[in-house]
Design an enzyme around this catalytic site. Structure first.
Site, mmCIF file in Angstrom:
data_model
loop_
_atom_site.group_PDB
_atom_site.id
_atom_site.type_symbol
_atom_site.label_atom_id
_atom_site.label_comp_id
_atom_site.label_asym_id
_atom_site.label_seq_id
_atom_site.Cartn_x
_atom_site.Cartn_y
_atom_site.Cartn_z
ATOM 1 N N ASP A 66 23.090 27.975 13.382
ATOM 2 C CA ASP A 66 24.913 28.301 14.050
ATOM 3 C C ASP A 66 24.477 30.033 14.847
ATOM 4 O O ASP A 66 23.473 30.678 14.472
ATOM 5 C CB ASP A 66 25.450 28.298 12.861
ATOM 6 C CG ASP A 66 24.883 28.668 11.706
ATOM 7 O OD1 ASP A 66 23.922 29.369 12.018
ATOM 8 O OD2 ASP A 66 25.377 28.102 10.341
ATOM 9 N N ASN A 135 30.825 26.688 -1.356
ATOM 10 C CA ASN A 135 32.103 25.388 -0.547
ATOM 11 C C ASN A 135 31.243 23.661 0.178
ATOM 12 O O ASN A 135 32.146 22.864 -0.135
ATOM 13 C CB ASN A 135 33.393 26.218 0.281
ATOM 14 C CG ASN A 135 32.559 26.563 1.849
ATOM 15 O OD1 ASN A 135 31.263 25.873 2.288
ATOM 16 N ND2 ASN A 135 33.328 26.636 2.512
ATOM 17 N N HIS A 137 29.618 23.983 2.957
ATOM 18 C CA HIS A 137 29.416 23.551 4.585
ATOM 19 C C HIS A 137 28.222 23.341 4.851
ATOM 20 O O HIS A 137 26.582 23.991 3.922
ATOM 21 C CB HIS A 137 29.737 24.629 4.707
ATOM 22 C CG HIS A 137 29.387 26.236 4.547
ATOM 23 N ND1 HIS A 137 30.479 27.545 4.898
ATOM 24 C CD2 HIS A 137 27.925 27.246 4.395
ATOM 25 C CE1 HIS A 137 29.375 28.189 5.151
ATOM 26 N NE2 HIS A 137 28.430 28.212 4.511
ATOM 27 N N GLU A 142 32.355 23.258 8.099
ATOM 28 C CA GLU A 142 33.325 23.763 6.656
ATOM 29 C C GLU A 142 33.627 22.618 5.946
ATOM 30 O O GLU A 142 33.779 21.340 6.930
ATOM 31 C CB GLU A 142 34.481 24.612 7.038
ATOM 32 C CG GLU A 142 33.566 25.999 7.988
ATOM 33 C CD GLU A 142 33.132 27.292 6.213
ATOM 34 O OE1 GLU A 142 32.844 26.717 5.528
ATOM 35 O OE2 GLU A 142 32.999 28.170 6.432
HETATM 36 C C1 F6R Z 1 23.491 29.567 8.423
HETATM 37 C C2 F6R Z 1 23.657 28.574 7.851
HETATM 38 C C3 F6R Z 1 24.709 28.444 6.097
HETATM 39 C C4 F6R Z 1 24.072 29.191 5.358
HETATM 40 C C5 F6R Z 1 24.992 29.306 3.868
HETATM 41 C C6 F6R Z 1 24.298 29.395 2.490
HETATM 42 O O1 F6R Z 1 22.481 29.760 9.368
HETATM 43 O O2 F6R Z 1 23.978 28.003 8.448
HETATM 44 O O3 F6R Z 1 25.497 27.333 6.204
HETATM 45 O O4 F6R Z 1 22.499 28.397 4.869
HETATM 46 O O5 F6R Z 1 26.192 29.816 3.943
HETATM 47 O O6 F6R Z 1 24.245 30.974 2.881
HETATM 48 P P1 F6R Z 1 23.241 31.590 2.005
HETATM 49 O O7 F6R Z 1 22.102 31.965 2.234
HETATM 50 O O8 F6R Z 1 23.160 33.454 2.153
HETATM 51 O O9 F6R Z 1 23.360 31.466 0.342
#
Ligand code: F6R
Length: 249
Positions: A66, A135, A137, A142
């Site tokens: 992403d 959440n 994702h 989402e």
């Molecule tokens: C990032 C991504 C997100 C993160 C998730 C957890 O490329 O795809 O799904 O893996 O938001 O983020 P952290 O590791 O910062 O808690």
């Protein structure tokens, strides 16, 4: 399959080793990569291990999950910048083999379609690395994203904007939209490793354990995947039932 370790360090070493093993066995592997704070120690361990035992990465291909819309590759909070800083500047992967969604593309719909097609043209992802949002994702898919989604534009949820604002010194710079690989793209990976560490992930990991496969919890899509490893530290696993802890290796 659950793998539960005592510390973030052990989680990161194990995950890095899985990536190394994949690349050793398959030098032309196609890797799906994630960003976020969970992955920083994983990439640090990967680089450390490669300094000790160099690995040929000249044939590797990578696709990131992403990117924020509106941030250039040079913006310190863009995922492009993160990847260069934490991995790509330290490895010899040919630039044309590195793929990230472009958050500044003016024709975003066709760029999204082209991104999923590019993954398919490479024969799909051999291994996808995932973190998880508080959440549920995965990527920036989402809650209530269709499980058959391909790369698309998302409006970030309030929860994600609150969680990720910590990375922005000026909170008003936190983007409202992002491009993400779709859940279908992720599910088509031959192997998936989901990593979660720290107390902030304990509730979502317990919810995920109990949840049926349901679009309200995007990560629950992974329960139908035949080759999934969930890697946790003790803090992220703290609210899992005893039965899950006993079956973990
Ligand atoms: C990032 C991504 C997100 C993160 C998730 C957890 O490329 O795809 O799904 O893996 O938001 O983020 P952290 O590791 O910062 O808690």
């Amino acid at each position: 399959m659950y793998k539960i370790f005592n510390t973030v360090d052990e989680v990161s070493r194990y995950t890095a080793q899985r990536l190394l093993d994949k690349v050793r066995a398959m030098p032309a592997a196609v890797l799906g990569l994630a960003t976020g704070s969970t992955m920083e120690p994983v990439y640090a361990q990967l680089i450390n291990a490669m300094q000790l035992a160099p690995l040929d990465t000249a044939q590797l291909t990578t696709f990131n999950l992403d990117e924020y819309i509106g941030l250039s590759a040079e913006h310190p909070q863009s995922y492009h910048y993160y990847m260069c800083k934490n991995l790509f500047n330290l490895l010899q992967i040919p630039a044309h083999n590195i793929h990230l969604p472009n958050g500044l593309n003016s024709n975003i719909e066709s760029a999204c379609q082209a991104y999923s097609k590019a993954i398919q043209a490479k024969g799909g992802l051999d291994l996808q690395l995932l973190g998880i949002g508080s959440n549920g994702h995965i990527g920036f898919n989402e809650p209530h994203t269709c499980f058959n989604s391909r790369t698309h534009v998302v409006e970030l949820s309030e929860q994600t904007r609150i969680d990720n604002a910590r990375f922005f010194t000026d909170k008003s710079e936190m983007p409202t939209h992002a491009i993400t690989m779709g859940i279908q793209d992720i599910l088509e990976a031959k192997e998936i490793i989901l990593v979660a560490t720290g107390p902030n992930k304990s509730e979502i990991m317990a919810q995920l354990f109990d949840s049926p496969i349901d679009e309200a919890l995007p990560a629950s899509a992974l329960k139908q995947h035949p080759n999934l490893t969930i890697v946790l530290d003790r803090e992220a696993a703290a609210l899992l039932p005893q039965s899950a802890l006993q079956s973990a290796v």
